[in-house]
Design a protein around this motif. Structure first.
Motif, PDB file in Angstrom:
ATOM      1  N   GLN A   1      29.947  34.881  28.044  1.00  0.00           N
ATOM      2  CA  GLN A   1      31.357  34.930  28.417  1.00  0.00           C
ATOM      3  C   GLN A   1      31.614  36.049  29.422  1.00  0.00           C
ATOM      4  O   GLN A   1      32.355  35.869  30.391  1.00  0.00           O
ATOM      5  N   MET A   2      30.989  37.190  29.198  1.00  0.00           N
ATOM      6  CA  MET A   2      31.153  38.301  30.127  1.00  0.00           C
ATOM      7  C   MET A   2      30.523  37.945  31.475  1.00  0.00           C
ATOM      8  O   MET A   2      31.088  38.238  32.528  1.00  0.00           O
ATOM      9  N   ARG A   3      29.369  37.311  31.429  1.00  0.00           N
ATOM     10  CA  ARG A   3      28.694  36.900  32.663  1.00  0.00           C
ATOM     11  C   ARG A   3      29.577  35.940  33.459  1.00  0.00           C
ATOM     12  O   ARG A   3      29.742  36.085  34.673  1.00  0.00           O
ATOM     13  N   ALA A   4      30.183  34.984  32.772  1.00  0.00           N
ATOM     14  CA  ALA A   4      31.055  34.020  33.449  1.00  0.00           C
ATOM     15  C   ALA A   4      32.260  34.729  34.064  1.00  0.00           C
ATOM     16  O   ALA A   4      32.647  34.425  35.197  1.00  0.00           O
TER      17      ALA A   4
ATOM     18  N   ILE B   1      31.016  36.632  37.206  1.00  0.00           N
ATOM     19  CA  ILE B   1      30.714  35.720  38.306  1.00  0.00           C
ATOM     20  C   ILE B   1      31.996  35.125  38.879  1.00  0.00           C
ATOM     21  O   ILE B   1      32.127  34.988  40.100  1.00  0.00           O
ATOM     22  N   ASP B   2      32.955  34.804  38.018  1.00  0.00           N
ATOM     23  CA  ASP B   2      34.234  34.284  38.505  1.00  0.00           C
ATOM     24  C   ASP B   2      34.926  35.271  39.446  1.00  0.00           C
ATOM     25  O   ASP B   2      35.592  34.873  40.393  1.00  0.00           O
ATOM     26  N   LYS B   3      34.760  36.550  39.196  1.00  0.00           N
ATOM     27  CA  LYS B   3      35.425  37.572  40.009  1.00  0.00           C
ATOM     28  C   LYS B   3      34.699  37.854  41.323  1.00  0.00           C
ATOM     29  O   LYS B   3      35.336  38.144  42.319  1.00  0.00           O
TER      30      LYS B   3
ATOM     31  N   PRO C   1      34.254  36.070  46.909  1.00  0.00           N
ATOM     32  CA  PRO C   1      34.233  37.074  47.987  1.00  0.00           C
ATOM     33  C   PRO C   1      32.840  37.341  48.540  1.00  0.00           C
ATOM     34  O   PRO C   1      32.660  37.499  49.748  1.00  0.00           O
ATOM     35  N   ILE C   2      31.836  37.376  47.663  1.00  0.00           N
ATOM     36  CA  ILE C   2      30.466  37.626  48.128  1.00  0.00           C
ATOM     37  C   ILE C   2      29.968  36.441  48.941  1.00  0.00           C
ATOM     38  O   ILE C   2      29.391  36.614  50.010  1.00  0.00           O
TER      39      ILE C   2
END
Length: 98
Positions: free
Chosen positions: A74-77, A80-82, A86-87
């Motif tokens: 959940q933290m990984r998702a 990555i969503d954030k 932009p990257i």
């Protein structure tokens, strides 16, 4: 009745989204710094960093952060969503991805 259920659904979605955003305040800070790094870097800097990336070992703190993201889907998702859009946009602008 249907109108009340519609409003209730909207309120629940808003509350859930707000809770998800506030769930990982440190992650938000780190993601913000990662995005700033990419947006503040020139394309040449990113190309040079990519060329030297494998030569530099990760710091212990960076290794712990990566392990935490591996361990918590959940933290990984959320991370990555954030950072993904932009990257990816910056890498596209620099010709680093098709």
């Amino acid at each position: 009745m249907a109108r009340r259920l519609g409003w209730l659904a909207i309120v629940l979605v808003a509350l859930t989204a707000t809770a998800a955003i506030a769930q990982y305040p440190v992650l938000d800070m780190v993601a913000g710094k990662v995005v700033q790094k990419y947006q503040g870097s020139s394309c040449e800097q990113l190309w040079q960093e990519r060329a030297h990336k494998n030569a530099q070992p990760k710091s212990e703190r960076e290794q712990q952060a990566v392990q935490l993201l591996h361990d918590d889907p959940q933290m990984r998702a959320a991370f990555i969503d954030k950072v993904a859009a932009p990257i990816a946009n910056k890498l596209f602008e620099c010709g680093m991805i098709p």
